[in-house]
Design a protein around this motif. Structure first.
Motif, PDB file in Angstrom:
ATOM      1  N   GLU A   1      10.563   1.523  -4.660  1.00 11.33           N
ATOM      2  CA  GLU A   1       9.696   1.253  -5.805  1.00 11.33           C
ATOM      3  C   GLU A   1      10.547   0.939  -7.045  1.00 11.33           C
ATOM      4  O   GLU A   1      10.229   0.025  -7.812  1.00 11.33           O
ATOM      5  N   LYS A   2      11.658   1.652  -7.205  1.00 13.00           N
ATOM      6  CA  LYS A   2      12.562   1.398  -8.324  1.00 13.00           C
ATOM      7  C   LYS A   2      13.173  -0.002  -8.215  1.00 13.00           C
ATOM      8  O   LYS A   2      13.219  -0.756  -9.192  1.00 13.00           O
ATOM      9  N   LEU A   3      13.642  -0.374  -7.014  1.00 14.48           N
ATOM     10  CA  LEU A   3      14.196  -1.714  -6.805  1.00 14.48           C
ATOM     11  C   LEU A   3      13.159  -2.791  -7.099  1.00 14.48           C
ATOM     12  O   LEU A   3      13.475  -3.833  -7.675  1.00 14.48           O
ATOM     13  N   PHE A   4      11.915  -2.530  -6.708  1.00 16.59           N
ATOM     14  CA  PHE A   4      10.830  -3.484  -6.948  1.00 16.59           C
ATOM     15  C   PHE A   4      10.584  -3.656  -8.450  1.00 16.59           C
ATOM     16  O   PHE A   4      10.477  -4.771  -8.953  1.00 16.59           O
ATOM     17  N   LYS A   5      10.519  -2.545  -9.163  1.00 17.63           N
ATOM     18  CA  LYS A   5      10.279  -2.599 -10.608  1.00 17.63           C
ATOM     19  C   LYS A   5      11.432  -3.261 -11.354  1.00 17.63           C
ATOM     20  O   LYS A   5      11.225  -3.895 -12.385  1.00 17.63           O
ATOM     21  N   GLU A   6      12.651  -3.113 -10.815  1.00 19.68           N
ATOM     22  CA  GLU A   6      13.830  -3.743 -11.428  1.00 19.68           C
ATOM     23  C   GLU A   6      13.952  -5.216 -11.062  1.00 19.68           C
ATOM     24  O   GLU A   6      14.831  -5.909 -11.555  1.00 19.68           O
ATOM     25  N   GLY A   7      13.088  -5.701 -10.167  1.00 15.02           N
ATOM     26  CA  GLY A   7      13.116  -7.097  -9.759  1.00 15.02           C
ATOM     27  C   GLY A   7      14.187  -7.425  -8.731  1.00 15.02           C
ATOM     28  O   GLY A   7      14.508  -8.588  -8.522  1.00 15.02           O
ATOM     29  N   LYS A   8      14.732  -6.409  -8.057  1.00 19.54           N
ATOM     30  CA  LYS A   8      15.784  -6.627  -7.059  1.00 19.54           C
ATOM     31  C   LYS A   8      15.224  -6.914  -5.676  1.00 19.54           C
ATOM     32  O   LYS A   8      15.929  -7.425  -4.813  1.00 19.54           O
ATOM     33  N   ILE A   9      13.959  -6.568  -5.461  1.00 13.12           N
ATOM     34  CA  ILE A   9      13.242  -6.923  -4.237  1.00 13.12           C
ATOM     35  C   ILE A   9      11.850  -7.386  -4.654  1.00 13.12           C
ATOM     36  O   ILE A   9      11.362  -7.031  -5.725  1.00 13.12           O
ATOM     37  N   LYS A  10      11.232  -8.222  -3.803  1.00 10.85           N
ATOM     38  CA  LYS A  10       9.882  -8.684  -4.099  1.00 10.85           C
ATOM     39  C   LYS A  10       9.168  -9.041  -2.807  1.00 10.85           C
ATOM     40  O   LYS A  10       9.793  -9.192  -1.754  1.00 10.85           O
ATOM     41  N   PHE A  11       7.846  -9.168  -2.908  1.00  7.90           N
ATOM     42  CA  PHE A  11       7.043  -9.519  -1.744  1.00  7.90           C
ATOM     43  C   PHE A  11       6.953 -11.030  -1.622  1.00  7.90           C
ATOM     44  O   PHE A  11       6.807 -11.741  -2.622  1.00  7.90           O
ATOM     45  N   ASP A  12       7.053 -11.525  -0.385  1.00 12.26           N
ATOM     46  CA  ASP A  12       6.849 -12.960  -0.161  1.00 12.26           C
ATOM     47  C   ASP A  12       5.348 -13.218  -0.004  1.00 12.26           C
ATOM     48  O   ASP A  12       4.533 -12.304  -0.096  1.00 12.26           O
ATOM     49  N   SER A  13       4.974 -14.449   0.237  1.00 18.11           N
ATOM     50  CA  SER A  13       3.551 -14.807   0.332  1.00 18.11           C
ATOM     51  C   SER A  13       2.871 -14.207   1.569  1.00 18.11           C
ATOM     52  O   SER A  13       1.650 -14.158   1.634  1.00 18.11           O
TER      53      SER A  13
ATOM     54  N   ASP B   1       0.799  -1.219   0.000  1.00 21.52           N
ATOM     55  CA  ASP B   1       0.000   0.000   0.000  1.00 21.52           C
ATOM     56  C   ASP B   1       0.838   1.280   0.000  1.00 21.52           C
ATOM     57  O   ASP B   1       0.382   2.309  -0.499  1.00 21.52           O
ATOM     58  N   ASN B   2       2.034   1.249   0.581  1.00 20.16           N
ATOM     59  CA  ASN B   2       2.826   2.479   0.661  1.00 20.16           C
ATOM     60  C   ASN B   2       4.132   2.421  -0.146  1.00 20.16           C
ATOM     61  O   ASN B   2       4.929   3.349  -0.084  1.00 20.16           O
ATOM     62  N   LEU B   3       4.345   1.360  -0.898  1.00 23.61           N
ATOM     63  CA  LEU B   3       5.569   1.218  -1.692  1.00 23.61           C
ATOM     64  C   LEU B   3       5.769   2.402  -2.632  1.00 23.61           C
ATOM     65  O   LEU B   3       6.879   2.902  -2.790  1.00 23.61           O
ATOM     66  N   ASN B   4       4.684   2.893  -3.226  1.00 18.19           N
ATOM     67  CA  ASN B   4       4.801   3.996  -4.174  1.00 18.19           C
ATOM     68  C   ASN B   4       5.250   5.306  -3.541  1.00 18.19           C
ATOM     69  O   ASN B   4       5.633   6.235  -4.237  1.00 18.19           O
ATOM     70  N   LEU B   5       5.243   5.403  -2.223  1.00 17.54           N
ATOM     71  CA  LEU B   5       5.700   6.605  -1.527  1.00 17.54           C
ATOM     72  C   LEU B   5       7.220   6.639  -1.362  1.00 17.54           C
ATOM     73  O   LEU B   5       7.779   7.676  -1.006  1.00 17.54           O
ATOM     74  N   TRP B   6       7.870   5.512  -1.612  1.00 17.22           N
ATOM     75  CA  TRP B   6       9.315   5.395  -1.400  1.00 17.22           C
ATOM     76  C   TRP B   6       9.984   5.083  -2.739  1.00 17.22           C
ATOM     77  O   TRP B   6      10.098   3.932  -3.143  1.00 17.22           O
ATOM     78  N   VAL B   7      10.392   6.121  -3.430  1.00 18.72           N
ATOM     79  CA  VAL B   7      10.897   6.030  -4.805  1.00 18.72           C
ATOM     80  C   VAL B   7      12.029   5.016  -4.943  1.00 18.72           C
ATOM     81  O   VAL B   7      12.036   4.218  -5.883  1.00 18.72           O
ATOM     82  N   ILE B   8      12.951   5.013  -4.023  1.00 18.40           N
ATOM     83  CA  ILE B   8      14.103   4.098  -4.110  1.00 18.40           C
ATOM     84  C   ILE B   8      13.643   2.641  -4.080  1.00 18.40           C
ATOM     85  O   ILE B   8      14.076   1.825  -4.893  1.00 18.40           O
TER      86      ILE B   8
END
Length: 96
Positions: free
Chosen positions: A35-47, A26-33
């Protein structure tokens, strides 16, 4: 006392800043750094909804370090639960 707070720019009706923030979907989009890592596939959410680095270490909570004179809040990632990519913990990690 409130007169002094107004003079010093610390009005009593201002809310206290959040000291610790956990990044969620819900708040990932507030943290640009992050969000960028997430879009690049360097971090992801677990189950369980926990944001993790690819080797399994959780992204730490963001801790308020200071508030600049202009009111900008500066946060830093906590390393309390961090483990290195080459550590035994990373080798043993199983994604939930």
């Amino acid at each position: 006392m409130s007169f002094l707070k107004k003079i010093l720019g610390q009005e009593s009706n201002k809310s206290d800043p959040v000291k610790r923030i956990k990044i969620t979907k819900d708040n990932l989009n507030l943290w640009v750094i992050f969000e960028k890592l997430f879009k690049e596939g360097k971090i992801k959410f677990d189950s369980n909804g926990r944001l993790r680095y690819l080797h399994g270490a959780p992204v730490g909570e963001l801790i308020l370090i200071r508030t600049n004179k202009d009111g900008t809040r500066i946060y830093k990632e906590s390393a309390e639960e961090w483990f290195g990519p080459e550590s035994q913990h990373a080798k043993d990690f199983i994604w939930p």
